[in-house]
Design a protein around this motif. Structure first.
Motif, PDB file in Angstrom:
ATOM      1  N   ASP A  67      19.129 112.833 149.208  1.00  0.00           N
ATOM      2  CA  ASP A  67      19.140 113.034 150.656  1.00  0.00           C
ATOM      3  C   ASP A  67      20.381 113.808 151.083  1.00  0.00           C
ATOM      4  OD1 ASP A  67      16.757 111.620 151.028  1.00  0.00           O
ATOM      5  OD2 ASP A  67      17.808 109.699 151.167  1.00  0.00           O
ATOM      6  N   ALA A  68      20.235 114.634 152.133  1.00  0.00           N
ATOM      7  CA  ALA A  68      21.347 115.473 152.585  1.00  0.00           C
ATOM      8  C   ALA A  68      22.559 114.650 152.992  1.00  0.00           C
ATOM      9  CB  ALA A  68      20.885 116.346 153.764  1.00  0.00           C
ATOM     10  N   GLU A  69      22.323 113.452 153.572  1.00  0.00           N
ATOM     11  CA  GLU A  69      23.431 112.625 154.038  1.00  0.00           C
ATOM     12  C   GLU A  69      24.282 112.083 152.898  1.00  0.00           C
ATOM     13  OE1 GLU A  69      20.018 112.083 157.001  1.00  0.00           O
ATOM     14  OE2 GLU A  69      20.279 112.301 154.838  1.00  0.00           O
ATOM     15  N   ALA A  70      23.733 112.085 151.664  1.00  0.00           N
ATOM     16  CA  ALA A  70      24.483 111.549 150.523  1.00  0.00           C
ATOM     17  C   ALA A  70      25.540 112.520 150.019  1.00  0.00           C
ATOM     18  CB  ALA A  70      23.524 111.198 149.388  1.00  0.00           C
ATOM     19  N   LEU A  71      25.331 113.819 150.260  1.00  0.00           N
ATOM     20  CA  LEU A  71      26.214 114.813 149.654  1.00  0.00           C
ATOM     21  C   LEU A  71      27.674 114.657 150.085  1.00  0.00           C
ATOM     22  CD1 LEU A  71      26.250 117.119 147.658  1.00  0.00           C
ATOM     23  CD2 LEU A  71      25.652 118.679 149.515  1.00  0.00           C
ATOM     24  N   PRO A  72      27.978 114.499 151.397  1.00  0.00           N
ATOM     25  CA  PRO A  72      29.389 114.302 151.761  1.00  0.00           C
ATOM     26  C   PRO A  72      29.988 113.043 151.132  1.00  0.00           C
ATOM     27  CG  PRO A  72      28.072 114.837 153.700  1.00  0.00           C
ATOM     28  CD  PRO A  72      27.112 114.581 152.583  1.00  0.00           C
ATOM     29  N   VAL A  73      29.170 112.010 150.955  1.00  0.00           N
ATOM     30  CA  VAL A  73      29.668 110.771 150.336  1.00  0.00           C
ATOM     31  C   VAL A  73      30.010 111.016 148.871  1.00  0.00           C
ATOM     32  CG1 VAL A  73      29.113 108.365 149.768  1.00  0.00           C
ATOM     33  CG2 VAL A  73      28.326 109.361 151.945  1.00  0.00           C
ATOM     34  N   ILE A  74      29.121 111.692 148.157  1.00  0.00           N
ATOM     35  CA  ILE A  74      29.378 112.009 146.744  1.00  0.00           C
ATOM     36  C   ILE A  74      30.651 112.833 146.618  1.00  0.00           C
ATOM     37  CG2 ILE A  74      28.510 113.388 144.800  1.00  0.00           C
ATOM     38  CD1 ILE A  74      25.663 112.513 145.688  1.00  0.00           C
ATOM     39  N   ARG A  75      30.829 113.784 147.507  1.00  0.00           N
ATOM     40  CA  ARG A  75      32.021 114.637 147.448  1.00  0.00           C
ATOM     41  C   ARG A  75      33.282 113.859 147.797  1.00  0.00           C
ATOM     42  NH1 ARG A  75      29.018 120.006 150.026  1.00  0.00           N
ATOM     43  NH2 ARG A  75      28.227 120.757 148.006  1.00  0.00           N
ATOM     44  N   HIS A  76      33.173 112.924 148.739  1.00  0.00           N
ATOM     45  CA  HIS A  76      34.326 112.078 149.065  1.00  0.00           C
ATOM     46  C   HIS A  76      34.671 111.178 147.884  1.00  0.00           C
ATOM     47  CE1 HIS A  76      36.327 109.259 152.259  1.00  0.00           C
ATOM     48  NE2 HIS A  76      37.200 109.856 151.472  1.00  0.00           N
ATOM     49  N   ASP A  77      33.647 110.637 147.221  1.00  0.00           N
ATOM     50  CA  ASP A  77      33.884 109.861 145.996  1.00  0.00           C
ATOM     51  C   ASP A  77      34.658 110.695 144.977  1.00  0.00           C
ATOM     52  OD1 ASP A  77      32.359 107.893 147.170  1.00  0.00           O
ATOM     53  OD2 ASP A  77      30.620 108.140 145.848  1.00  0.00           O
ATOM     54  N   ALA A 100      35.683 115.266 152.486  1.00  0.00           N
ATOM     55  CA  ALA A 100      34.582 116.154 152.116  1.00  0.00           C
ATOM     56  C   ALA A 100      34.509 117.258 153.160  1.00  0.00           C
ATOM     57  CB  ALA A 100      33.273 115.387 152.076  1.00  0.00           C
ATOM     58  N   ILE A 101      34.201 118.481 152.719  1.00  0.00           N
ATOM     59  CA  ILE A 101      34.063 119.620 153.625  1.00  0.00           C
ATOM     60  C   ILE A 101      32.715 120.285 153.367  1.00  0.00           C
ATOM     61  CG2 ILE A 101      36.530 120.027 153.966  1.00  0.00           C
ATOM     62  CD1 ILE A 101      36.431 122.122 151.766  1.00  0.00           C
ATOM     63  N   GLU A 102      32.451 121.391 154.040  1.00  0.00           N
ATOM     64  CA  GLU A 102      31.109 121.977 154.017  1.00  0.00           C
ATOM     65  C   GLU A 102      30.605 122.256 152.603  1.00  0.00           C
ATOM     66  OE1 GLU A 102      28.600 125.795 155.815  1.00  0.00           O
ATOM     67  OE2 GLU A 102      30.748 125.623 156.187  1.00  0.00           O
ATOM     68  N   ASN A 103      31.437 122.852 151.767  1.00  0.00           N
ATOM     69  CA  ASN A 103      30.973 123.234 150.431  1.00  0.00           C
ATOM     70  C   ASN A 103      31.634 122.439 149.314  1.00  0.00           C
ATOM     71  OD1 ASN A 103      29.144 125.334 151.212  1.00  0.00           O
ATOM     72  ND2 ASN A 103      30.932 126.559 151.763  1.00  0.00           N
ATOM     73  N   GLY A 104      32.245 121.318 149.639  1.00  0.00           N
ATOM     74  CA  GLY A 104      32.876 120.533 148.586  1.00  0.00           C
ATOM     75  C   GLY A 104      33.836 119.503 149.136  1.00  0.00           C
ATOM     76  N   PHE A 105      35.066 119.525 148.638  1.00  0.00           N
ATOM     77  CA  PHE A 105      36.073 118.564 149.064  1.00  0.00           C
ATOM     78  C   PHE A 105      37.441 119.128 148.718  1.00  0.00           C
ATOM     79  CE2 PHE A 105      34.957 117.605 144.674  1.00  0.00           C
ATOM     80  CZ  PHE A 105      36.193 117.486 144.051  1.00  0.00           C
ATOM     81  N   TYR A 106      38.483 118.496 149.231  1.00  0.00           N
ATOM     82  CA  TYR A 106      39.836 118.824 148.798  1.00  0.00           C
ATOM     83  C   TYR A 106      40.710 117.583 148.928  1.00  0.00           C
ATOM     84  CZ  TYR A 106      41.412 119.269 153.726  1.00  0.00           C
ATOM     85  OH  TYR A 106      41.720 119.036 155.041  1.00  0.00           O
ATOM     86  N   GLN A 218      50.245 120.885 148.384  1.00  0.00           N
ATOM     87  CA  GLN A 218      49.346 121.660 147.527  1.00  0.00           C
ATOM     88  C   GLN A 218      47.943 121.093 147.673  1.00  0.00           C
ATOM     89  OE1 GLN A 218      50.887 122.892 143.536  1.00  0.00           O
ATOM     90  NE2 GLN A 218      52.506 121.424 144.017  1.00  0.00           N
ATOM     91  N   ARG A 219      47.023 121.966 147.978  1.00  0.00           N
ATOM     92  CA  ARG A 219      45.635 121.548 148.215  1.00  0.00           C
ATOM     93  C   ARG A 219      44.776 121.972 147.033  1.00  0.00           C
ATOM     94  NH1 ARG A 219      43.102 122.841 153.944  1.00  0.00           N
ATOM     95  NH2 ARG A 219      44.581 121.142 154.379  1.00  0.00           N
ATOM     96  N   ILE A 220      44.134 121.014 146.415  1.00  0.00           N
ATOM     97  CA  ILE A 220      43.189 121.308 145.332  1.00  0.00           C
ATOM     98  C   ILE A 220      41.772 121.188 145.892  1.00  0.00           C
ATOM     99  CG2 ILE A 220      42.329 120.651 143.065  1.00  0.00           C
ATOM    100  CD1 ILE A 220      45.049 119.604 142.363  1.00  0.00           C
ATOM    101  N   TYR A 221      41.026 122.283 145.765  1.00  0.00           N
ATOM    102  CA  TYR A 221      39.635 122.314 146.221  1.00  0.00           C
ATOM    103  C   TYR A 221      38.702 122.044 145.044  1.00  0.00           C
ATOM    104  CZ  TYR A 221      40.865 124.579 150.694  1.00  0.00           C
ATOM    105  OH  TYR A 221      41.350 124.867 151.937  1.00  0.00           O
ATOM    106  N   GLY A 222      37.624 121.346 145.335  1.00  0.00           N
ATOM    107  CA  GLY A 222      36.586 121.141 144.338  1.00  0.00           C
ATOM    108  C   GLY A 222      35.234 121.076 145.007  1.00  0.00           C
ATOM    109  N   THR A 223      34.203 120.973 144.209  1.00  0.00           N
ATOM    110  CA  THR A 223      32.869 120.771 144.755  1.00  0.00           C
ATOM    111  C   THR A 223      32.116 119.806 143.862  1.00  0.00           C
ATOM    112  OG1 THR A 223      30.934 121.881 145.691  1.00  0.00           O
ATOM    113  CG2 THR A 223      31.697 122.683 143.547  1.00  0.00           C
TER     114      THR A 223
END
Length: 639
Positions: A67-77, A100-106, A218-223
């Motif tokens: 589900d779309a709502e799960a994606l920000p949670v997975i990225r926050h995890d 979590a952000i639009e295309n991933g997390f940091y 220092q900001r580390i970005y991931g997805t």
């Protein structure tokens, strides 16, 4: 003895559970597969952890990994997993925030030494181990004093600031994954093993709280994605996006450039301006056939008009203002007040309506320098703007006609996947609620009449009216919001626009604000990336190049070029002494659709060797036949 509560599911069915039941228990009571796939639970519209007790009657929806709502949670995890890995590998590093952000997390870290590319590989490897360990996420509610003691003992001074910023009426919650924890509102998934696939992308600089006066971080970005297939598809999309980047292609095709001395403005080169005019002229022809009249309004307008229209109050921070001869002036950020001024110069009858007034209007908006991006995000831009002045009972008919026109234009430009969003009243707006009720009802009626499928985009309307947003999906699956349609009862009232009705009395017209492309600069950037520079021939700045194989054929090449130009083809001659292979490579890089090679044989036989962009095959055609072919293929779709 615990009481019972009633749980209502999305299909409106209900079940009774013991008070304190968790989302995980509800999932297990339904099916084993749901228990395995559930990530979080939605309780009365709010996402909760699966193990959080539900103690009241509630509407419940179990959110699965797909589900779309799960994606920000997975990225926050995944952000929390990254923070744990960083602090294990680099002791003494302080963590700040990690959303979590639009295309991933940091996550932002405070550390004296910079992270290197090799460090990212080490962090990613440790994250994989933490994910494999399947550590459980657990939520703990603590007192402020206890949280302060914990973070003070760890030397986490940034967390102490965040703790102080939590409102007094909100609980203080920590999230644990075994021994590591962080201050966090949540929610989180059941465990680290449910994260799926992830990748760290890059390191960038940031300031604490976004303020340059504060410590540098220092900001580390991931997805992260639920599956490896989805991650691989996203990474492929990024590679494609880089290959299609309009800034790189703009240089290779010699279309435009931007420079610091005119930040947010575009220097259009001859070929780029040719592309611009092809787009503009096509839209102009479509508007003329649809009954629009074209106007031009001033760039610089007195502040008084912007105050009357409401822009000075609601939009001032985005406007460029200046003073001259004790007058306060502003560059127009949009065209609508100027169009009302033209409308007001004549006394209109209801028989004159609808009046469709169009302008390729040059606008300026004070975008932050950090947001500027090639020709996609600029400060000086041109809108294919128009305003339809109509009676209330003409709203539906005019809206349907506009939607039909818009969809036809998008199809001609090569976009067939179009999504529509309905944006209703924003928090900051002009006009009374009853006016907004009327405007929103009118726009919904138009949506139904046009047969459009809409998703709601709450609170994103313009300050003067609700709007439809038209979102294009490009060749690599990215979405671009371009066109808009807005129903406005407010501006005609504020600027005293009138027409004479059948009863002989004055009435306020309704204004339909509408654009198809939006910003021409941005739309051209989208076109370049959608086609990876290989524009349809009717749009290509140079449609054909006549290249000599030997200089003995120079005169014939010029003759062929003149024939093509006389037939309306945008053609150039390349009579340089370079080898034909070099010319083919160069014009392929410039994305010229057709290359006509001529040498001694072609000259003697009055023929050309035609090669298409991206193909190694050559076709020998008689000159007249080649000119006719080029002419057929260069015809715009509306011709």
């Amino acid at each position: 003895m615990q009481g019972s509560i009633t749980i209502t599911f999305p299909d409106h069915s209900t079940r009774t559970f013991t008070s304190g039941v968790t989302g995980a228990e509800i999932a297990r009571s339904i099916s084993k597969s749901l228990a395995k796939s559930a990530i979080v639970v939605e309780v009365d519209g709010e996402l909760w952890d699966l193990d959080r007790p539900i103690t009241h009657d509630a509407r419940v929806r179990l959110i699965r990994a797909e589900d779309a709502e799960a994606l920000p949670v997975i990225r926050h995890d995944c952000a929390h997993v990254m923070a744990e890995a960083v602090q294990e590998l680099f002791p003494g590093t302080q963590v700040t925030i990690g959303p979590a952000i639009e295309n991933g997390f940091y996550y932002d870290f405070y550390r004296n030494e910079p992270f290197s590319t090799e460090d990212l590989a080490r962090i990613e490897a440790r994250m994989a181990e933490i994910v494999k360990a399947d550590k459980r996420f657990t939520r703990e509610v603590v007192s402020r004093e206890e949280a302060r003691r914990k973070f003070e003992s760890m030397g986490e001074r940034f967390k102490l600031e965040l703790l102080d910023a939590i409102p007094e009426d909100e609980p203080v919650t920590l999230y644990h994954q075994d021994g590591w924890f962080d201050l966090c509102r949540g929610p989180h998934g059941p465990s680290t093993g449910r994260i799926g696939a992830f990748k760290l992308m890059k390191v960038a600089g940031a300031y604490w709280r976004g303020d340059a006066r504060n410590p540098q971080l220092q900001r580390i970005y991931g997805t992260a994605f639920p599956t490896k297939q989805q991650l691989d598809a996203y990474l492929h999309q990024l590679e494609e996006a880089e290959r299609r980047d309009h800034r790189r292609l703009g240089r290779e095709m010699d279309l435009f450039h931007v420079q610091e001395e005119a930040a947010g403005s575009v220097f259009w080169h001859p070929h780029g301006w040719t592309l611009w005019r092809a787009v503009e002229n096509y839209v102009r022809r479509r508007l003329q056939r649809a009954g629009y009249v074209e106007v031009k309004t001033p760039q610089l307008v007195d502040r008084v008009l912007w105050e009357r229209s409401g822009h000075w109050e609601k939009f001032r921070e985005n406007m460029f203002a200046l003073e001259a001869e004790d007058r306060h002036l502003a560059l127009k950020p949009m065209n609508c007040p100027g169009h009302v001024q033209i409308f007001n110069q004549h006394l209109h009858s209801y028989r004159d309506l609808p009046l469709r007034m169009a302008e390729f209007g040059s606008c300026h908006r004070n975008e932050p320098s950090g947001a500027l991006h090639g020709i996609m995000r600029v400060r000086a831009f041109t809108q294919d703007d128009a305003h339809i002045f109509c009676t209330p009972d003409q709203i539906t008919e005019e809206s349907v006609a506009f939607c039909d026109l818009l969809m036809s234009v998008y199809k001609d430009f090569g976009f067939t996947d179009v999504r529509v969003k309905f944006s209703d009243r924003p928090p900051v707006r002009a006009g009374a609620d009853e006016i907004w009720d009327k405007a929103e009802a009118a726009l919904w009626e138009a949506v139904k009449a046009a047969g459009l499928e809409c998703t709601l985009n709450p609170g994103e309307g313009a300050f003067y009216g609700p709007k439809l947003e038209f979102v294009l999906r490009d060749a690599i699956g990215r979405d671009w919001q371009c066109g808009t349609l807005q129903v406005d009862f407010v501006l005609p009232e504020r600027l005293d626009a009138n027409y004479i009705g059948p009863d002989g009395a004055k009435h306020r017209p309704v204004m339909l604000h509408r654009a198809i492309l939006g910003s021409l600069e941005r739309f051209i950037g989208i076109l370049i990336e959608h086609y990876a520079g290989r524009l349809p021939m009717w749009l290509a700045p140079v449609q054909a190049v006549v290249a000599t194989i030997t200089n003995d054929a120079d005169a014939y090449a010029l003759e062929v070029t003149q024939r093509l130009m006389a037939a309306g083809i945008r053609a150039e001659a390349d009579t340089r002494a370079d080898k034909i292979g070099y010319k083919v490579r160069e014009h392929s890089l410039r994305k010229v659709p057709l290359l006509l090679a001529v040498g001694a044989r072609e000259q003697a036989e009055r023929k050309v060797s035609l090669r298409r962009l991206g193909s190694t095959e050559q076709t020998v055609l008689a000159l007249d036949e080649a000119v006719a072919l080029c002419q057929r293929e260069s015809v715009p779709p509306d011709a």
